[in-house]
Design a protein around this motif. Structure first.
Motif, PDB file in Angstrom:
ATOM      1  N   ASP A 251       0.882  -0.988   0.062  1.00 15.61           N
ATOM      2  CA  ASP A 251      -0.066  -0.020  -0.004  1.00 15.61           C
ATOM      3  C   ASP A 251       0.629   1.511   0.201  1.00 15.61           C
ATOM      4  OD1 ASP A 251      -1.420   2.209   0.960  1.00 15.61           O
ATOM      5  OD2 ASP A 251      -2.636   0.677   1.691  1.00 15.61           O
ATOM      6  N   LYS A 252       0.863   1.930  -1.172  1.00 15.85           N
ATOM      7  CA  LYS A 252       1.405   2.783  -1.235  1.00 15.85           C
ATOM      8  C   LYS A 252       1.653   4.418  -0.041  1.00 15.85           C
ATOM      9  CE  LYS A 252       3.095   2.728  -6.150  1.00 15.85           C
ATOM     10  NZ  LYS A 252       2.453   2.626  -7.768  1.00 15.85           N
ATOM     11  N   TYR A 253       0.245   4.293  -0.185  1.00 18.91           N
ATOM     12  CA  TYR A 253       0.069   4.897   0.400  1.00 18.91           C
ATOM     13  C   TYR A 253       0.083   5.188   2.515  1.00 18.91           C
ATOM     14  CZ  TYR A 253      -3.321   7.742   4.380  1.00 18.91           C
ATOM     15  OH  TYR A 253      -3.673   8.491   5.271  1.00 18.91           O
ATOM     16  N   TYR A 254       0.908   4.080   2.611  1.00 18.27           N
ATOM     17  CA  TYR A 254       1.166   4.075   3.860  1.00 18.27           C
ATOM     18  C   TYR A 254       2.244   4.472   4.479  1.00 18.27           C
ATOM     19  CZ  TYR A 254      -2.622   1.130   5.793  1.00 18.27           C
ATOM     20  OH  TYR A 254      -4.649   0.816   5.590  1.00 18.27           O
ATOM     21  N   GLY A 255       3.504   4.117   3.172  1.00 20.95           N
ATOM     22  CA  GLY A 255       4.936   4.257   2.863  1.00 20.95           C
ATOM     23  C   GLY A 255       4.600   5.936   2.990  1.00 20.95           C
ATOM     24  N   GLU A 256       3.856   6.735   2.304  1.00 21.02           N
ATOM     25  CA  GLU A 256       4.212   8.140   2.009  1.00 21.02           C
ATOM     26  C   GLU A 256       2.813   8.406   4.028  1.00 21.02           C
ATOM     27  OE1 GLU A 256       0.949   9.118  -1.071  1.00 21.02           O
ATOM     28  OE2 GLU A 256       2.075   8.056  -3.129  1.00 21.02           O
ATOM     29  N   GLN A 257       2.851   7.852   4.394  1.00 22.29           N
ATOM     30  CA  GLN A 257       2.337   8.636   5.591  1.00 22.29           C
ATOM     31  C   GLN A 257       3.715   8.237   5.779  1.00 22.29           C
ATOM     32  OE1 GLN A 257       0.086  10.120   5.755  1.00 22.29           O
ATOM     33  NE2 GLN A 257      -1.646   8.969   6.753  1.00 22.29           N
ATOM     34  N   LEU A 258       4.927   7.690   6.328  1.00 19.49           N
ATOM     35  CA  LEU A 258       5.736   6.871   7.587  1.00 19.49           C
ATOM     36  C   LEU A 258       6.681   8.330   6.848  1.00 19.49           C
ATOM     37  CD1 LEU A 258       7.334   5.715   8.757  1.00 19.49           C
ATOM     38  CD2 LEU A 258       8.053   3.829   7.247  1.00 19.49           C
ATOM     39  N   GLU A 259       6.461   8.018   5.380  1.00 17.40           N
ATOM     40  CA  GLU A 259       7.890   9.396   4.513  1.00 17.40           C
ATOM     41  C   GLU A 259       7.678  11.084   5.268  1.00 17.40           C
ATOM     42  OE1 GLU A 259       9.771  10.963   0.748  1.00 17.40           O
ATOM     43  OE2 GLU A 259       8.111   9.776  -0.019  1.00 17.40           O
ATOM     44  N   LYS A 260       6.136  10.884   5.565  1.00 20.04           N
ATOM     45  CA  LYS A 260       5.658  12.628   5.579  1.00 20.04           C
ATOM     46  C   LYS A 260       5.701  12.293   7.429  1.00 20.04           C
ATOM     47  CE  LYS A 260       1.150  12.809   7.012  1.00 20.04           C
ATOM     48  NZ  LYS A 260      -0.578  13.160   6.549  1.00 20.04           N
ATOM     49  N   PHE A 261       5.907  11.593   8.225  1.00 21.10           N
ATOM     50  CA  PHE A 261       6.555  11.525   9.595  1.00 21.10           C
ATOM     51  C   PHE A 261       7.597  11.576   9.517  1.00 21.10           C
ATOM     52  CE2 PHE A 261       1.932   8.775  10.439  1.00 21.10           C
ATOM     53  CZ  PHE A 261       1.109   9.519  10.189  1.00 21.10           C
ATOM     54  N   GLN A 262       8.202  10.676   8.762  1.00 20.33           N
ATOM     55  CA  GLN A 262       9.794  10.665   9.016  1.00 20.33           C
ATOM     56  C   GLN A 262      10.489  12.315   8.411  1.00 20.33           C
ATOM     57  OE1 GLN A 262      10.686   7.356   6.393  1.00 20.33           O
ATOM     58  NE2 GLN A 262      11.279   5.925   8.562  1.00 20.33           N
ATOM     59  N   LYS A 263      10.207  12.858   7.623  1.00 17.79           N
ATOM     60  CA  LYS A 263      10.748  14.263   7.482  1.00 17.79           C
ATOM     61  C   LYS A 263       9.440  15.628   8.561  1.00 17.79           C
ATOM     62  CE  LYS A 263      10.046  13.848   2.581  1.00 17.79           C
ATOM     63  NZ  LYS A 263      10.240  14.396   1.178  1.00 17.79           N
ATOM     64  N   SER A 264       9.224  15.282   9.142  1.00 21.50           N
ATOM     65  CA  SER A 264       8.828  16.396  10.011  1.00 21.50           C
ATOM     66  C   SER A 264       9.642  15.820  11.420  1.00 21.50           C
ATOM     67  CB  SER A 264       7.187  15.582  10.053  1.00 21.50           C
ATOM     68  OG  SER A 264       7.152  15.167  11.228  1.00 21.50           O
ATOM     69  N   GLN A 265      10.520  14.860  11.110  1.00 21.09           N
ATOM     70  CA  GLN A 265      11.324  14.850  12.741  1.00 21.09           C
ATOM     71  C   GLN A 265      12.156  15.664  11.996  1.00 21.09           C
ATOM     72  OE1 GLN A 265      11.563  10.683  12.809  1.00 21.09           O
ATOM     73  NE2 GLN A 265      10.978  10.657  15.112  1.00 21.09           N
ATOM     74  N   ASN A 266      13.310  15.431  10.911  1.00 26.37           N
ATOM     75  CA  ASN A 266      14.155  15.360  10.259  1.00 26.37           C
ATOM     76  C   ASN A 266      13.861  17.008   9.388  1.00 26.37           C
ATOM     77  OD1 ASN A 266      16.054  14.308  12.146  1.00 26.37           O
ATOM     78  ND2 ASN A 266      14.787  12.407  11.287  1.00 26.37           N
ATOM     79  N   PRO A 267      12.781  18.351   9.545  1.00 29.23           N
ATOM     80  CA  PRO A 267      12.901  19.230   8.406  1.00 29.23           C
ATOM     81  C   PRO A 267      14.195  19.365   7.611  1.00 29.23           C
ATOM     82  CG  PRO A 267      12.407  20.239  10.397  1.00 29.23           C
ATOM     83  CD  PRO A 267      12.609  18.323  10.593  1.00 29.23           C
ATOM     84  N   ALA A 268      13.774  19.884   6.021  1.00 25.24           N
ATOM     85  CA  ALA A 268      15.262  20.129   5.639  1.00 25.24           C
ATOM     86  C   ALA A 268      15.488  21.150   6.042  1.00 25.24           C
ATOM     87  CB  ALA A 268      14.927  19.588   4.363  1.00 25.24           C
TER      88      ALA A 268
END
Length: 268
Positions: A251-268
């Motif tokens: 499920d690509k959506y779940y992967g996108e959610q994980l990526e969103k959460f992880q990016k919020s931990q380490n914003p560019a």
């Protein structure tokens, strides 16, 4: 005969028969006049039971109209016809039945009075009378319906998220039989509005615990992850969405959610 009401001649037929939602099964006589209809999905056993009732003429349009001729003021006949007409999207006839009850003075339960308020609110798109009804009649069986309808009106207008959230909370708190899917919807909407997140977390946890279907359960876990993320509890959100990925890694959506959460931990 099966018809796609969103294509070709099906569009006109849907308008002709006042179809508002799918699936809708219309039973007509040989002259094309509606006998009854079944709106929405029904499990097999209740569906067969309903078909047998229609076959035997129980609460069908011809039966009810015949009863109306015999007694034009009978509450049960008028109220059933009002509901039938409402399902047929015949608002004028539905209101006529409700008005007949009110004029006859047979509305001892207040059900027709509430329907009249509901019809007025739908016509004006003003939720105020429904909110007032719920405030004045908190113990009424119709209070929950009033709050739900008012909430959808407010959401449709879109200019008062605080009121929408308040109405939604009152509605879910007043539910006599909590529904996992509805509570999940409540939690997701609160995450969108970023309001009442503690309450949303409580409700989605209940939904997860009481959902038997694993696919639905993991949809609710995703909602929980979103709520936790909006609460700033990112590590917990990641842990929850990883459960969803373990359940359905494709499920690509779940992967996108994980990526969103992880990016919020380490914003560019």
């Amino acid at each position: 005969m099966k018809i796609d009401a969103e294509k070709g001649e099906g569009i006109e037929l849907a308008k002709q028969f006042g179809v508002r939602g799918f699936p809708t099964i219309i039973i007509a006589n040989e002259n094309g006049q509606e006998v009854d209809r079944i709106v929405g999905y029904m499990p097999p056993e209740p569906f067969l039971e309903k078909l047998n009732q229609i076959k035997n003429g129980i609460n069908t349009m011809p039966t009810l109209l015949g009863e109306l001729e015999l007694d034009p003021t009978k509450f049960s006949t008028l109220f059933k016809l009002a509901n039938k007409y409402e399902n047929m999207n015949d608002k004028a006839s539905a209101r006529e039945m409700i008005n007949a009850i009110l004029e006859a003075g047979t509305d001892s339960s207040g059900a027709a009075a509430f329907q009249s308020i509901l019809y007025d609110a739908r016509e004006t798109r003003d939720p105020t009378p429904l909110i007032t009804y719920a405030d004045k009649n908190p113990d009424s069986e119709n209070s929950s319906a009033a709050l739900e309808e008012a909430m959808w009106f407010v959401r449709g207008i879109g200019d008062d998220p605080d009121l929408e959230a308040d109405l939604f909370i009152r509605f879910v708190n007043g539910m006599k039989e909590p529904n996992p899917g509805l509570l999940n919807g409540f939690a997701w909407r609160m995450s969108e509005l970023e309001k009442n997140l503690d309450h949303a977390l409580e409700k989605v946890n209940w939904a997860i615990e009481n959902e038997a279907d694993e696919k639905n359960k993991h949809m609710y876990i995703d909602t929980k992850a979103e709520v936790l993320w909006k609460m700033g509890r990112v590590e917990e959100a990641i842990a929850e969405i990883e459960k969803c990925i373990s359940f359905d890694s494709e499920d690509k959506y779940y992967g996108e959610q994980l990526e969103k959460f992880q990016k919020s931990q380490n914003p560019a």
